[in-house]
Design an enzyme around this catalytic site. Structure first.
Site, mmCIF file in Angstrom:
data_model
loop_
_atom_site.group_PDB
_atom_site.id
_atom_site.type_symbol
_atom_site.label_atom_id
_atom_site.label_comp_id
_atom_site.label_asym_id
_atom_site.label_seq_id
_atom_site.Cartn_x
_atom_site.Cartn_y
_atom_site.Cartn_z
ATOM 1 N N TRP A 139 -64.636 12.242 -61.416
ATOM 2 C CA TRP A 139 -63.578 12.217 -62.436
ATOM 3 C C TRP A 139 -62.426 11.380 -61.897
ATOM 4 C CZ3 TRP A 139 -58.487 13.961 -62.999
ATOM 5 C CH2 TRP A 139 -58.034 14.168 -64.308
ATOM 6 N N HIS A 147 -59.236 16.233 -68.680
ATOM 7 C CA HIS A 147 -59.635 15.198 -69.641
ATOM 8 C C HIS A 147 -58.530 14.169 -69.839
ATOM 9 C CE1 HIS A 147 -61.807 13.333 -72.882
ATOM 10 N NE2 HIS A 147 -60.818 13.535 -73.720
ATOM 11 N N TRP A 148 -58.939 12.888 -69.873
ATOM 12 C CA TRP A 148 -58.028 11.780 -70.155
ATOM 13 C C TRP A 148 -58.242 11.247 -71.573
ATOM 14 C CZ3 TRP A 148 -54.304 10.695 -66.786
ATOM 15 C CH2 TRP A 148 -54.503 10.888 -65.410
ATOM 16 N N ASP A 205 -59.519 9.159 -78.147
ATOM 17 C CA ASP A 205 -60.027 10.289 -77.364
ATOM 18 C C ASP A 205 -61.548 10.219 -77.332
ATOM 19 O OD1 ASP A 205 -60.612 12.689 -76.149
ATOM 20 O OD2 ASP A 205 -59.124 13.830 -77.285
ATOM 21 N N CYS A 263 -64.266 10.200 -68.829
ATOM 22 C CA CYS A 263 -63.102 10.041 -69.709
ATOM 23 C C CYS A 263 -62.094 9.031 -69.152
ATOM 24 C CB CYS A 263 -62.429 11.376 -69.975
ATOM 25 S SG CYS A 263 -61.972 12.308 -68.498
#
Length: 213
Positions: free
Chosen positions: A26, A102-103, A119, A164
């Site tokens: 991540w 989450h990005w 998103d 993400c």
């Protein structure tokens, strides 16, 4: 021996960041911050008066402070004069911690007078995006308290739980490129899956090339 791999402007990448990029890690604040600084310096070299990218640390700070404090943080950026304002948004709601789960990308388009939310896990950061848009809007037009509408853009969706950050960076690059070609944003084509799949390798190659300069 230092574990620093690349020092670029205000960004510092260490071996840990390279390991995240090399596997299925991540992407953390350091990687996203470096990417935003690179895009601002290179892709936006001739667009600095029109486009500003605001990295994870400042975005997170703005997201968590009161509206009364926003102008002291963003005032010097002259956001009211920008055509495009790009934020790296994450889901973290704790003021004392970095990261999140989450990005997503939040963009203000002056021409459209709209917030555009990209998103890759649709709906995940919707609450955070609305909250940030409402706060930053106070710096865009001192004559109006109305928040421009937020549009959740139909964009390519991730198929795993770790890419993400890759989507965030690619969406930022995509938006800047579209703006440089046509500032009206009449159409925003989706990213191509093959482009996202090859991102980590290309990004590692970029870091390697900058390290050698």
């Amino acid at each position: 021996m230092s574990d620093v791999v690349l020092s670029y402007g205000d960004a510092l990448l260490r071996k840990a960041e390279i390991e995240l990029l090399s596997g299925n890690g991540w992407l953390n604040d350091q990687i996203i911050g470096f990417a935003f600084e690179y895009i601002q310096n290179v892709a936006c070299k001739d667009l600095s008066e029109q486009v500003v990218l605001i990295g994870p640390e400042v975005t997170q700070f703005v997201k968590l402070v009161s509206k009364d404090e926003i102008s002291s943080i963003l005032g010097s950026m002259n956001l009211q004069d920008k055509d495009l304002i790009i934020f790296a948004l994450n889901s973290m709601q704790d003021a004392d911690r970095a990261g999140g789960s989450h990005w997503s990308l939040l963009v203000y388009s002056k021409w459209k007078n709209k917030w555009l939310h990209f998103d890759s896990c649709k709906g995940y950061n919707h609450v955070e995006a609305n909250s940030l848009a409402a706060k930053v809007s106070t710096c865009l037009n001192s004559q109006s308290s109305k928040v421009p509408p937020l549009v959740n853009v139909d964009c390519l969706q991730q198929k795993n739980g770790y890419d993400c950050g890759c989507f965030l960076i690619q969406h930022a690059q995509h938006i800047v490129q579209l703006y440089s070609q046509n500032r009206t944003f009449e159409e925003i084509p989706k990213l191509k899956e093959d482009t996202v799949k090859g991102f980590r390798k290309e990004f590692l190659n970029l870091i390697s090339s900058l390290k050698d300069t």
